[in-house]
Design an enzyme around this catalytic site. Structure first.
Site, PDB file in Angstrom:
ATOM      1  N   GLY A  16       0.823  -1.207   0.000  1.00  0.00           N
ATOM      2  CA  GLY A  16       0.000   0.000   0.000  1.00  0.00           C
ATOM      3  C   GLY A  16       0.859   1.259   0.000  1.00  0.00           C
ATOM      4  N   ARG A  77       0.488  -5.323  -6.208  1.00  0.00           N
ATOM      5  CA  ARG A  77       0.522  -6.576  -5.477  1.00  0.00           C
ATOM      6  C   ARG A  77       1.139  -7.637  -6.386  1.00  0.00           C
ATOM      7  NH1 ARG A  77      -0.439  -4.927  -0.288  1.00  0.00           N
ATOM      8  NH2 ARG A  77      -2.235  -3.513  -0.245  1.00  0.00           N
ATOM      9  N   ASP A 108       5.281  -5.076   6.163  1.00  0.00           N
ATOM     10  CA  ASP A 108       5.886  -6.360   6.509  1.00  0.00           C
ATOM     11  C   ASP A 108       5.903  -7.334   5.342  1.00  0.00           C
ATOM     12  OD1 ASP A 108       3.176  -6.762   6.496  1.00  0.00           O
ATOM     13  OD2 ASP A 108       3.060  -7.689   8.472  1.00  0.00           O
ATOM     14  N   THR A 130       4.259   2.576   5.698  1.00  0.00           N
ATOM     15  CA  THR A 130       2.881   2.115   5.878  1.00  0.00           C
ATOM     16  C   THR A 130       2.174   3.042   6.850  1.00  0.00           C
ATOM     17  OG1 THR A 130       1.487   0.369   6.847  1.00  0.00           O
ATOM     18  CG2 THR A 130       3.789   0.431   7.542  1.00  0.00           C
ATOM     19  N   ASP A 132      -0.207   2.327   8.747  1.00  0.00           N
ATOM     20  CA  ASP A 132      -0.739   1.612   9.908  1.00  0.00           C
ATOM     21  C   ASP A 132       0.166   1.692  11.137  1.00  0.00           C
ATOM     22  OD1 ASP A 132      -2.887   0.781   8.318  1.00  0.00           O
ATOM     23  OD2 ASP A 132      -1.806  -1.001   7.642  1.00  0.00           O
ATOM     24  N   ASP A 134       2.353  -0.415  11.935  1.00  0.00           N
ATOM     25  CA  ASP A 134       2.272  -1.767  12.502  1.00  0.00           C
ATOM     26  C   ASP A 134       3.583  -2.541  12.407  1.00  0.00           C
ATOM     27  OD1 ASP A 134       2.223  -2.004   9.754  1.00  0.00           O
ATOM     28  OD2 ASP A 134       0.614  -3.496   9.693  1.00  0.00           O
ATOM     29  N   ARG A 176      -5.349  -2.224  10.093  1.00  0.00           N
ATOM     30  CA  ARG A 176      -5.309  -3.687  10.075  1.00  0.00           C
ATOM     31  C   ARG A 176      -5.401  -4.225  11.503  1.00  0.00           C
ATOM     32  NH1 ARG A 176      -0.867  -6.189   6.278  1.00  0.00           N
ATOM     33  NH2 ARG A 176       0.567  -5.073   7.667  1.00  0.00           N
TER      34      ARG A 176
END
Length: 323
Positions: A16, A77, A108, A130, A132, A134, A176
């Protein structure tokens, strides 16, 4: 015997998009050029690596991109990259132009590709891009701060209309499995309830808390919830039926990924890009760039897969104190 210096480095963005990726690409390119290292942009992430879609940077290539959202290198992707044969074909494409090492900007999933290439003899350094936030072992990822400010801006506007109509507003945000966006945005915007994977989802507790809020003469309420936890539109219906609070659900969606990167993201991306090139120059691979306090450091990618990032419990506690 002195180790031969790297002569050619590629940079790609994968997964993303995140605001600040272009600033990181710019930093990698300019650092390489300043050191006399050839530098190539790889279009469309690992897919473009496999197809040989390379773009050689020069002094003019990265003008006016530091303030632009998204990624100039595009992203795609490409689950096929998990196949060792596909990775071998990608390495052959690199050899055709003499490309020796890679900087991989992404989350990741992108790090898995970077680690596998390193095992196959191509040194790769990961940069966390990212929204996120995360990625374990780094305080912040590129794009998080911009996305957070986008959410806070949306919550401020929703609070205006919630107050005007005496409504409960439920906002679903990205993240997420990580609650960083929800907790930070909720705290910054004064949300009454924040729901993440860490808190768990208990619809009856949410309803009870909102019922108490209404009974205490609160005229409106804000609920922030991380994606993939529940259907927020169904939740809004249940809340309205059970509490009498007129309730609306909103899903911010991919708007959180766009926009001009914040100053904080631009600075972080620039410093991480420089560090990535320095690590490759030292002949290192299989590492990711991380932020610890004000320092930009590195950690083995492998250690990141051993645990998940957790939002500090203290942040959740502080939300409750200000409810």
């Amino acid at each position: 015997m002195k180790k031969e210096m790297v002569k050619s480095i590629g940079v790609l963005t994968s997964g993303g998009d995140a605001p600040g990726m272009n600033a990181a690409v710019r930093a990698v390119a300019r650092t390489c050029l300043n050191k006399g290292i050839d530098v190539y942009g790889v279009m469309l992430g690992f897919k473009g690596l496999h197809e040989g879609q390379f773009y050689k940077f020069n002094r003019h290539s990265t003008r006016n991109i530091i303030n632009v959202g998204g990624t100039m290198l595009k992203s795609a992707r490409f689950p096929e990259f998990a196949d060792p044969k596909i990775r071998e074909e990608a390495i052959e494409q690199m050899k055709k132009i003499g490309l020796e090492a890679l900087v991989v900007i992404g989350g990741d999933g992108s790090y898995h590709g970077a680690l596998e290439l390193t095992k196959m003899g191509v040194n790769c350094i990961g940069i966390p891009g990212t929204i996120d936030n995360d990625i374990p072992d780094t305080d912040y990822t590129i794009g998080f701060d911009t996305a957070l400010n986008t959410i806070v801006d949306a919550l401020d506007k929703l609070r205006d209309t919630s107050g005007s109509h005496q409504r409960c507003t439920i906002l679903e945000v990205m993240g997420r499995t990580c609650g960083d966006l929800a907790v930070n945005a909720g705290l910054a915007a004064g949300a009454e309830i924040i729901v993440t994977n860490h808190t768990g989802f208990d619809e009856q507790k949410i309803i009870e808390q909102l019922r108490l809020s209404k009974a205490s003469d609160k005229k409106h309420a804000i609920v922030v919830i991380t994606e993939h936890i529940t259907d927020v539109h169904e939740l809004a219906k249940h809340v309205e039926e059970a509490t009498g609070f007129e309730t609306r659900a909103n899903v911010l969606g991919h708007m959180q990924r766009g926009g001009r990167p914040s100053a904080r993201d631009r600075v972080l991306a620039s410093r991480m890009g420089i560090k990535a090139v320095e690590l490759l120059e030292e002949g290192k691979g299989g590492l990711c760039v991380v932020q610890h306090g004000e320092e930009i450091e590195s950690e083995p990618i492998l250690t990141l897969f051993e645990h998940k990032r957790q939002v500090p419990q203290g942040m959740y506690d502080d939300v409750l104190k200000l409810r």
